[in-house]
Design an enzyme around this catalytic site. Structure first.
Site, PDB file in Angstrom:
ATOM      1  N   CYS A   1     101.761  28.624  40.896  1.00 20.37           N
ATOM      2  CA  CYS A   1     100.466  29.276  41.125  1.00 20.37           C
ATOM      3  C   CYS A   1      99.601  29.294  39.872  1.00 20.37           C
ATOM      4  O   CYS A   1      98.699  30.126  39.744  1.00 20.37           O
ATOM      5  CB  CYS A   1     100.643  30.692  41.672  1.00 20.37           C
ATOM      6  SG  CYS A   1     101.497  30.723  43.264  1.00 20.37           S
TER       7      CYS A   1
ATOM      8  N   ARG B   1      95.982  24.364  51.979  1.00 15.27           N
ATOM      9  CA  ARG B   1      95.773  25.815  51.953  1.00 15.27           C
ATOM     10  C   ARG B   1      95.127  26.183  50.617  1.00 15.27           C
ATOM     11  O   ARG B   1      94.971  25.367  49.727  1.00 15.27           O
ATOM     12  CB  ARG B   1      97.114  26.555  52.075  1.00 15.27           C
ATOM     13  CG  ARG B   1      98.131  26.041  51.070  1.00 15.27           C
ATOM     14  CD  ARG B   1      99.147  27.046  50.624  1.00 15.27           C
ATOM     15  NE  ARG B   1     100.098  26.423  49.709  1.00 15.27           N
ATOM     16  CZ  ARG B   1      99.891  26.219  48.422  1.00 15.27           C
ATOM     17  NH1 ARG B   1      98.741  26.574  47.867  1.00 15.27           N
ATOM     18  NH2 ARG B   1     100.803  25.654  47.668  1.00 15.27           N
TER      19      ARG B   1
ATOM     20  N   TYR C   1      99.930  25.158  42.768  1.00 17.21           N
ATOM     21  CA  TYR C   1     101.219  24.551  43.090  1.00 17.21           C
ATOM     22  C   TYR C   1     102.250  25.621  43.464  1.00 17.21           C
ATOM     23  O   TYR C   1     102.329  26.681  42.840  1.00 17.21           O
ATOM     24  CB  TYR C   1     101.752  23.742  41.904  1.00 17.21           C
ATOM     25  CG  TYR C   1     101.092  22.403  41.748  1.00 17.21           C
ATOM     26  CD1 TYR C   1     101.374  21.357  42.627  1.00 17.21           C
ATOM     27  CD2 TYR C   1     100.168  22.185  40.731  1.00 17.21           C
ATOM     28  CE1 TYR C   1     100.752  20.123  42.496  1.00 17.21           C
ATOM     29  CE2 TYR C   1      99.554  20.959  40.585  1.00 17.21           C
ATOM     30  CZ  TYR C   1      99.847  19.926  41.476  1.00 17.21           C
ATOM     31  OH  TYR C   1      99.231  18.718  41.341  1.00 17.21           O
TER      32      TYR C   1
ATOM     33  N   GLY D   1      95.105  28.247  46.930  1.00 14.96           N
ATOM     34  CA  GLY D   1      96.121  28.429  45.907  1.00 14.96           C
ATOM     35  C   GLY D   1      96.373  27.183  45.089  1.00 14.96           C
ATOM     36  O   GLY D   1      95.635  26.194  45.161  1.00 14.96           O
TER      37      GLY D   1
END
Length: 253
Positions: free
Chosen positions: A184, A81, A85, A83
């Site tokens: 993130c 996906r 971590y 983003g």
């Protein structure tokens, strides 16, 4: 065409699924991949899947290896996906949204904005004022002392207009588990949860609200997304000419 789409929706209505036990991450990804294929082929309806995972870290397409602080702490998965971590674990409500954007407006920016709004309005039902932060991934709260902490993460993938992956809301996870990563990619702010904010909310409580808010924003029967995306004149991203991938955790194939 409209008549055929209506028949398809009757034959394959949106499924709302809640898993009571912890779900293996790779098994969930495999099931999502197969369901996306079926939705694209017209063989299955959309799916909203609420679940919890055992403790693990996932790496999005923008993950930086230096943000994996403790690689041996929990299993690490390549999520596929958008983003960076993210941590998943017990006490965190994960919501996977497998939606057909061909029936909902073919607008990825609107989809992400609406998904954020599901989180914000759901948390508002429990008296949590959660907000977007332009240029910063996730949904945030401001503590009384001014600290800003993330209460929910978001990361999605879109395959030929069918979405999957989704959101993670911190209900009562072990917040120390986030210490193995830079969540993130944002090191200067912390994370929080319903429990950390002093709210004894159960998963069942949250699930009831999530379904109600999802229906209000997206519709349990597919309809065009209608939220007006807020402009951000002083920041790149929403409301500008920048692509959605530059400002939100989205990976399109």
């Amino acid at each position: 065409m409209l008549e055929n789409e209506t028949k398809s929706e009757i034959m394959h209505p949106l499924e709302w699924r809640i898993s009571d036990s912890l779900v293996d991450y790779q098994s969930a990804v495999d099931e999502m991949e197969e369901r996306v294929r079926q939705i694209r082929a017209g063989d299955a309806g959309e799916l909203v899947w609420l679940l919890e995972h055992p403790p693990l870290y996932t790496a999005g397409t923008s993950a930086k290896i230096e943000d994996l602080v403790d690689p041996d702490r929990f299993p690490v998965y390549d999520a596929g996906r958008g983003g960076e971590y993210t941590y998943h674990g017990p006490g965190q409500r994960v919501g996977y949204f497998l939606l057909d954007l061909k029936k909902r407006g073919r607008d990825v920016r609107q989809f992400v904005f609406s998904l954020e709004e599901v989180i914000i309005q759901s948390l508002a039902a429990f008296s949590i004022r959660a907000e977007r932060r332009h240029g910063r991934v996730g949904v945030w709260v401001t503590r009384e002392d001014g600290r800003e902490e993330k209460v929910a993460a978001i990361g999605v993938r879109v395959r030929q207009w069918v979405t999957y992956h989704g959101i993670a809301i911190n209900v009562e996870p072990d917040l120390s588990h986030f210490e193995g990563i830079v969540p993130c990619g944002i090191a200067e702010h912390g994370v929080t949860s319903f429990a950390d904010l002093g709210l004894p909310v159960t998963m069942d409580d949250l699930d009831v609200v999530l379904k109600q808010v999802f229906d209000e924003i997206f519709g349990l029967a597919p309809r065009r997304m209608h939220l007006e995306v807020e402009p951000a004149p002083d920041a790149p991203g929403v409301g500008s000419s920048h692509s959605i991938e530059e400002t939100h955790p989205v990976f399109q194939v």
